[in-house]
Design a protein around this motif. Structure first.
Motif, PDB file in Angstrom:
ATOM      1  N   ILE A 177      -6.131  -0.007   4.673  1.00 35.72           N
ATOM      2  CA  ILE A 177      -5.421   0.782   3.659  1.00 35.72           C
ATOM      3  C   ILE A 177      -5.013   2.128   4.236  1.00 35.72           C
ATOM      4  O   ILE A 177      -3.880   2.590   4.053  1.00 35.72           O
TER       5      ILE A 177
ATOM      6  N   PRO B 214       0.822  -1.219   0.000  1.00 34.30           N
ATOM      7  CA  PRO B 214       0.000   0.000   0.000  1.00 34.30           C
ATOM      8  C   PRO B 214       0.856   1.270   0.000  1.00 34.30           C
ATOM      9  O   PRO B 214       1.787   1.400   0.790  1.00 34.30           O
TER      10      PRO B 214
ATOM     11  N   PRO C 152     -15.700  -3.152  -3.631  1.00 35.73           N
ATOM     12  CA  PRO C 152     -16.216  -1.953  -2.948  1.00 35.73           C
ATOM     13  C   PRO C 152     -17.715  -1.784  -3.132  1.00 35.73           C
ATOM     14  O   PRO C 152     -18.383  -1.182  -2.284  1.00 35.73           O
TER      15      PRO C 152
ATOM     16  N   TYR D  93     -11.229  -3.372   5.662  1.00 37.06           N
ATOM     17  CA  TYR D  93     -10.250  -3.291   4.580  1.00 37.06           C
ATOM     18  C   TYR D  93      -9.886  -1.837   4.258  1.00 37.06           C
ATOM     19  O   TYR D  93      -8.711  -1.499   4.094  1.00 37.06           O
ATOM     20  N   ILE D  94     -10.888  -0.972   4.190  1.00 37.35           N
ATOM     21  CA  ILE D  94     -10.616   0.445   3.918  1.00 37.35           C
ATOM     22  C   ILE D  94      -9.788   1.051   5.052  1.00 37.35           C
ATOM     23  O   ILE D  94      -8.868   1.845   4.813  1.00 37.35           O
TER      24      ILE D  94
ATOM     25  N   VAL E  89      -3.974  -2.163  -4.151  1.00 42.37           N
ATOM     26  CA  VAL E  89      -4.941  -2.225  -3.050  1.00 42.37           C
ATOM     27  C   VAL E  89      -6.344  -1.845  -3.508  1.00 42.37           C
ATOM     28  O   VAL E  89      -7.313  -2.054  -2.764  1.00 42.37           O
ATOM     29  N   ALA E  90      -6.467  -1.303  -4.724  1.00 36.15           N
ATOM     30  CA  ALA E  90      -7.801  -1.032  -5.264  1.00 36.15           C
ATOM     31  C   ALA E  90      -8.565  -2.323  -5.521  1.00 36.15           C
ATOM     32  O   ALA E  90      -9.789  -2.308  -5.667  1.00 36.15           O
TER      33      ALA E  90
ATOM     34  N   TYR F 245      -7.809   5.160   0.411  1.00 34.65           N
ATOM     35  CA  TYR F 245      -8.519   4.357  -0.584  1.00 34.65           C
ATOM     36  C   TYR F 245      -9.304   5.245  -1.540  1.00 34.65           C
ATOM     37  O   TYR F 245      -9.270   5.054  -2.760  1.00 34.65           O
TER      38      TYR F 245
ATOM     39  N   GLN G 117      -8.761   5.756  -5.588  1.00 35.40           N
ATOM     40  CA  GLN G 117      -9.824   5.509  -6.557  1.00 35.40           C
ATOM     41  C   GLN G 117     -10.066   6.726  -7.442  1.00 35.40           C
ATOM     42  O   GLN G 117     -10.262   6.609  -8.650  1.00 35.40           O
TER      43      GLN G 117
END
Length: 430
Positions: free
Chosen positions: A282, A106, A233, A278-279, A124-125, A292, A296
């Motif tokens: 990151i 990350p 997501p 998860y978010i 990580v996306a 995150y 994006q």
């Protein structure tokens, strides 16, 4: 003269125990194939229809690519490879395989550019559940990462087809459920269902989560929504639908006595934890809480803009212009037709009076897709999870006779295979 088969039907347990191995093998042939468990029998027809339809589409896809042959000249990461099947692991598939092999690193690397992308793209996306399954299958079976990715996707697609059948059959009957599973095999954008993409896994989780809510299995619904949060997501729409259904259940008079309180509350509390965890990871790993979302927006040009980009595309297409980001003529025009059909599909779905969880999940999925800046030509793929839209078409097609259905699905499978070839090969669109 008596035969071994006669003995098998007339001898008692003591006589059967005295017979040799050869006689036992002959008896085994009489009971082959073994009977399916009663609970699995209803799923045989939808899974057979789904599998055969997908195989026809895949055959068309492979034939067209093999005939063209020029895919070998393309970058293996962007729609090329040594063999036709290599293109099934390009674009997003390449990233998933990188995560499966190397894990995550990350970071937010800012680029010195005034262009559309101001942050370097990072793996990580791509959420961890699908690549983790690829790695697990690879290490368990000895298959390479590519083969494991295809295996996970194919198996997940059958689980998804079974889930779609289970959901639709509760509302419109088993025949409509079977046809819905077949329709999902040929839906626009269905070419990624048997590729190294996470759509099949997500739809498998989402369909069974909706089924769990519909059958009041709140523990399963919460766990499935939690798992979906580790996969994509867009799991936010499923989490929201499960939470809303649980909240309405608690608020409805008499529901607390009938269904209890713990199940719906558990579902509401557990469902979002996978996505949020998860978010948060990151953010912690990069040192920026909103890393995150920054990645994006500035690394992948994917962000919620309340439909501004979609409106810009529609306006340009209406006057025949192509001066917008990610412009691809044919996929954009086909996506436009799907977008124009959405109000009618939603209205027809609502006429069937589906449960709240399906309505909320479908509407939220559509709003998320159309309200986000991303490649408009991929709208058909992004809407694959909106399987409840198949409810009304499946119910209508269920009135057709078998010969008409054979013609329909054969034609649709050929068209699906051609379109998958066109998008992935001719244009290089993921």
């Amino acid at each position: 003269m008596d035969t071994a088969a006669d003995d098998a039907m007339t001898d008692g347990p003591a006589d059967a125990a005295q017979r040799g191995p050869g006689d036992h093998r002959e008896r085994s042939w009489r009971t082959w194939p073994p009977a399916l468990p009663a609970g699995a029998r209803p799923y045989l027809a939808p899974l057979l229809l789904y599998g055969v339809t997908k195989l026809v589409g895949l055959g068309v896809f492979a034939s067209l690519l093999t005939y063209a042959g020029d895919f070998r000249e393309k970058n293996p990461r962007f729609g090329g490879g040594a063999h036709w099947w290599d293109v099934l692991a390009t674009w997003d598939g390449w990233w998933y395989l990188q995560v499966a092999e190397h894990g995550y690193s990350p970071s937010l690397v800012h680029l010195d550019t005034d262009g559309l992308f101001t942050v370097e793209q990072n793996s990580v996306a791509f959420f961890p559940l699908y690549p983790a399954l690829i790695r697990m299958v690879s290490e368990s079976t000895g298959l390479g990462l590519y083969g494991s990715g295809i295996l996970v996707s194919v198996l997940s697609s059958f689980v998804a087809a079974a889930g779609i059948y289970a959901v639709i059959s509760l509302i419109a009957g088993a025949r409509a459920g079977t046809i819905a599973a077949g329709l999902w095999a040929v839906a626009p954008g269905a070419g990624v269902e048997w590729a190294v993409y996470s759509e099949s896994l997500f739809v498998a989780i989402a369909a069974w989560a909706c089924y769990a809510v519909m059958t009041r299995r709140w523990l399963a619904a919460g766990l499935l929504a939690f798992t979906a949060g580790l996969n994509r997501p867009t799991s936010a729409v499923l989490i929201g639908a499960v939470g809303l259904a649980a909240l309405v259940t608690l608020a409805r008079p008499g529901s607390r006595r009938e269904h209890g309180v713990r199940g719906p509350v558990y579902a509401m509390l557990v469902a979002p934890l996978g996505l949020l965890s998860y978010i948060a990871w990151i953010g912690y790993s990069t040192g920026e809480a909103t890393a995150y979302f920054t990645l994006q927006r500035e690394g992948w040009a994917h962000f919620f803009d309340y439909g501004a980009y979609t409106w810009d595309v529609l306006r340009n297409l209406a006057v025949g212009h192509g001066d917008y980001h990610f412009a691809f003529s044919t996929p954009d025009l086909l996506s436009l037709q799907l977008v124009l059909a959405l109000p009618f599909l939603i209205a027809l779905m609502l006429r069937k009076k589906p449960p709240l969880v399906l309505v909320a999940y479908t509407v939220a999925t559509i709003v998320t897709v159309l309200g986000t800046q991303q490649m408009f030509g991929n709208t058909m793929r992004y809407l694959l999870p909106a399987f409840p839209l198949l409810l009304a078409p499946a119910a209508a097609l269920s009135r057709l006779k078998p010969p008409s259905l054979v013609v329909f699905f054969t034609t649709a499978a050929i068209a699906s295979g051609w379109y998958a070839h066109y998008v992935i090969f001719e244009l290089g669109v993921p």
